[in-house]
Scaffold this active site. Structure first.
Site, PDB file in Angstrom:
ATOM      1  N   HIS A 125       1.072  -0.838  -0.011  1.00 25.75           N
ATOM      2  CA  HIS A 125      -0.075  -0.117  -0.042  1.00 25.75           C
ATOM      3  C   HIS A 125       0.933   1.228   0.013  1.00 25.75           C
ATOM      4  O   HIS A 125       1.489   1.615   0.910  1.00 25.75           O
ATOM      5  CB  HIS A 125      -1.032  -0.017   1.113  1.00 25.75           C
ATOM      6  N   LEU A 126       0.952   1.977  -1.190  1.00 27.89           N
ATOM      7  CA  LEU A 126       2.004   2.788  -1.151  1.00 27.89           C
ATOM      8  C   LEU A 126       1.173   4.378  -1.403  1.00 27.89           C
ATOM      9  O   LEU A 126       0.499   4.653  -2.597  1.00 27.89           O
ATOM     10  CB  LEU A 126       3.017   2.869  -2.499  1.00 27.89           C
ATOM     11  N   ASN A 152       0.299   8.444   0.795  1.00 32.15           N
ATOM     12  CA  ASN A 152       1.137   9.245   1.743  1.00 32.15           C
ATOM     13  C   ASN A 152       1.753   8.377   2.868  1.00 32.15           C
ATOM     14  O   ASN A 152       2.633   8.863   3.131  1.00 32.15           O
ATOM     15  CB  ASN A 152       0.125  10.284   2.321  1.00 32.15           C
ATOM     16  N   ARG A 203       6.757  10.542   6.755  1.00 33.15           N
ATOM     17  CA  ARG A 203       7.698   9.604   7.710  1.00 33.15           C
ATOM     18  C   ARG A 203       8.705   8.828   7.351  1.00 33.15           C
ATOM     19  O   ARG A 203       8.757   8.359   6.215  1.00 33.15           O
ATOM     20  CB  ARG A 203       6.564   8.604   8.337  1.00 33.15           C
ATOM     21  N   GLY A 223      -2.243   5.477  -3.704  1.00 33.47           N
ATOM     22  CA  GLY A 223      -2.159   6.763  -4.691  1.00 33.47           C
ATOM     23  C   GLY A 223      -0.923   6.323  -5.613  1.00 33.47           C
ATOM     24  O   GLY A 223      -0.947   6.453  -6.839  1.00 33.47           O
ATOM     25  N   ASN A 271      -1.077   4.575  -9.467  1.00 29.38           N
ATOM     26  CA  ASN A 271      -0.778   5.448 -10.667  1.00 29.38           C
ATOM     27  C   ASN A 271       0.720   5.608 -10.908  1.00 29.38           C
ATOM     28  O   ASN A 271       0.665   6.348 -11.809  1.00 29.38           O
ATOM     29  CB  ASN A 271      -1.205   6.744 -10.014  1.00 29.38           C
ATOM     30  N   GLU A 324     -11.195   0.480   0.398  1.00 26.01           N
ATOM     31  CA  GLU A 324     -11.427   0.236   2.077  1.00 26.01           C
ATOM     32  C   GLU A 324     -13.096   0.431   2.431  1.00 26.01           C
ATOM     33  O   GLU A 324     -13.652  -0.360   3.235  1.00 26.01           O
ATOM     34  CB  GLU A 324     -10.625   1.057   2.975  1.00 26.01           C
TER      35      GLU A 324
HETATM   36  P1  AMP Z   1      -2.647   8.433  -1.257  1.00 26.27           P
HETATM   37  O1  AMP Z   1      -2.568   8.839   0.147  1.00 26.27           O
HETATM   38  O2  AMP Z   1      -3.152   7.116  -1.567  1.00 26.27           O
HETATM   39  O3  AMP Z   1      -3.923   9.356  -1.834  1.00 26.27           O
HETATM   40  O4  AMP Z   1      -1.465   8.667  -2.147  1.00 26.27           O
HETATM   41  C1  AMP Z   1      -1.133  10.016  -2.230  1.00 26.27           C
HETATM   42  C2  AMP Z   1       0.381   9.865  -3.249  1.00 26.27           C
HETATM   43  O5  AMP Z   1       0.092   9.487  -4.352  1.00 26.27           O
HETATM   44  C3  AMP Z   1       0.834  11.218  -3.235  1.00 26.27           C
HETATM   45  O6  AMP Z   1       2.386  11.093  -3.002  1.00 26.27           O
HETATM   46  C4  AMP Z   1       0.789  11.512  -4.702  1.00 26.27           C
HETATM   47  O7  AMP Z   1       2.009  12.471  -5.258  1.00 26.27           O
HETATM   48  C5  AMP Z   1       0.724  10.140  -5.179  1.00 26.27           C
HETATM   49  N1  AMP Z   1       0.137   9.895  -6.722  1.00 26.27           N
HETATM   50  C6  AMP Z   1      -0.880  10.104  -7.142  1.00 26.27           C
HETATM   51  N2  AMP Z   1      -1.024  10.115  -8.463  1.00 26.27           N
HETATM   52  C7  AMP Z   1       0.443  10.025  -8.867  1.00 26.27           C
HETATM   53  C8  AMP Z   1       0.808   9.657 -10.286  1.00 26.27           C
HETATM   54  N3  AMP Z   1       0.325   9.664 -11.317  1.00 26.27           N
HETATM   55  N4  AMP Z   1       2.248   9.441 -10.134  1.00 26.27           N
HETATM   56  C9  AMP Z   1       3.103   9.418  -9.025  1.00 26.27           C
HETATM   57  N5  AMP Z   1       2.603   9.399  -7.741  1.00 26.27           N
HETATM   58  C10 AMP Z   1       1.138   9.754  -7.745  1.00 26.27           C
END
Ligand code: AMP
Length: 424
Positions: free
Chosen positions: A217-218, A220, A250, A341, A345, A396
């Site tokens: 799970h990658l 924030n 973190r 995120g 992506n 989730e």
């Molecule tokens: P989340 O906490 O799951 O919403 O993920 C947020 C993270 O996903 C941030 O670091 C965003 O920059 C990254 N993110 C979202 N879209 C992309 C993308 N197209 N390429 C790289 N990182 C992304």
């Protein structure tokens, strides 16, 4: 059943309304009716509301606290303007499912909320001082606004990891600290890892006991999970969400001796070092630029920024190290799955994490990988790859809604954690 799913943070609220029941779950026919989020609760709040098939509504309004935010959401849900079919009055909201971050050792599965559960969530505040109080405020506000007759269910981030054996969850510190204060690893993002394992099982048409998967799970926040026989065997976050992978702000794993060293050298208090490791480290700390992966990749591509590259490389190397560790711990896995995120992506980050894993049996297919963005689900490894890789967008909220239905109906959640706790 119309289930309102609430995820209350200290200054934010995320919600979905999902129509589901035991029949719909069996047919995979659950329907999301609406979703939205409110940020900056406590000042001029930013409100985003979206009914299925309708344009987004964006508003600002001063919302004092979580109660005011939930009240705003409920008023919108029942108003004819929202255009949500089937919900015209508050009693059309049949149940509420809450994401609760820390269930400690007590809550190893989703539970219907009553006074004893509220006490239990309160008892865990010392383990999650930022999250559990906000979750509790949401629970109390929803009960007040909808009335005590509407069942509410707590779904814990930690619960999926309740199956970890002692060798995964204990720290090698004096055992008395575990006895006295429950100092141990709990793990988080459990509902996300569980959802990804469930989808993988559906995609591969496997029984739960056949799932041998490493989930990443990658977002924030970032965590990895080793899932053996469908259950969490190990995960990278620990007693708090600080341990493990490099995250937005973190640090993930560090030598604990850094704490007294920084106290000595920089004159920082323990609280200041805690803030430094949680809020000023990770991608932000290494790059000195941002915690946002997309922005870092842009900096790297457009300006060739060395520290942006270093931050991304460190992020990817740590994730790769955990994949290797979990392959060893599980005695091999069938696949790894990316979510969150970044995981959903960023083909570039996925490729960098998987680089060099060919001898462990994983070869990424460049074009499959490049195509898998924006919520798509599927395989990204080459045909014939011994260790496969997938992208599986997390959901989730769906699991929270389903657990809510099952709990209200008295049906145990599938694969409910068999506890593995030590003798004391
Ligand atoms: P989340 O906490 O799951 O919403 O993920 C947020 C993270 O996903 C941030 O670091 C965003 O920059 C990254 N993110 C979202 N879209 C992309 C993308 N197209 N390429 C790289 N990182 C992304």
């Amino acid at each position: 059943m119309n289930v309102l799913v609430l995820n209350c943070g200290s200054s934010s609220l995320r919600f979905q309304v999902i129509e589901t029941d035991l029949d719909l779950i069996a047919k995979d026919g659950d329907k999301r009716l609406a979703r939205g989020h409110i940020d900056r609760i406590g000042s001029l709040s930013l409100i985003t509301l979206e009914a299925a098939g309708k344009p987004k509504v964006l508003e600002t309004a001063p919302l004092r606290d979580q109660r005011a935010a939930i009240d705003r959401v409920l008023r919108w849900i029942v108003s004819p303007d929202s255009g949500i079919g089937g919900i015209a009055k508050l009693s059309d909201v049949h149940a509420v499912g809450h994401r609760v971050v820390h269930g400690g050792e007590r809550f190893t599965k989703s539970v219907r909320i009553d006074a004893a559960v509220i006490d239990g969530i309160e008892d865990n505040i010392e383990l999650a001082p930022l999250h559990n109080p906000a979750n509790l405020k949401g629970i109390l506000a929803a009960r007040e606004l909808l009335g005590p007759g509407v069942p509410q269910v707590a779904v814990f981030d930690t619960a999926f990891h309740a199956t970890m054996p002692e060798t995964s969850y204990l720290y090698a510190v004096p055992y008395s600290l575990y006895r006295r204060h429950r100092v141990r690893r709990y793990g988080f993002h459990g509902t996300s890892h569980r959802y990804v394992a469930y989808r993988y099982r559906q995609l591969k048409r496997l029984e739960r006991e056949k799932v041998r998967l490493i989930t990443l799970h990658l977002g924030n926040g970032c965590s990895a999970c080793a899932i053996k026989e469908g259950r969490s065997l190990d995960t990278s976050m620990g007693m708090t969400p600080l341990e493990g992978l490099v995250m937005g702000t973190r640090s993930g794993d560090v030598d604990a001796a850094i704490v007294p060293f920084l106290h000595e050298k920089e004159g920082l208090t323990v609280a200041e070092i805690d803030t430094l490791l949680n809020k000023q480290s990770g991608l932000l700390g290494v790059s000195g630029l941002t915690n946002d992966m997309r922005e870092l990749l842009d900096e790297e591509r457009e300006k060739g920024d060395r520290r942006a590259t270093l931050a991304v490389d460190l992020f990817c190397a740590r994730a790769r190290k955990y994949i290797g560790a979990y392959l060893a711990e599980m005695g091999g896995a069938d696949a790894i799955a990316f979510t969150g995120g970044i995981g959903e992506n960023s083909p570039a980050v996925r490729e960098r994490i998987c680089a060099g894993l060919e001898r462990m049996g994983l070869t990424v297919d460049k074009s499959r990988n490049a195509a898998m963005t924006g919520g798509k689900e599927g395989e990204i490894s080459k045909a014939g790859s011994r260790l496969k890789a997938y992208v599986i967008p997390t959901n989730e909220e769906l699991l929270i809604a389903r657990d809510t239905v099952r709990t209200v109906e008295g049906v145990p959640p599938p694969g409910a954690a068999r506890r593995s706790r030590s003798k004391r």
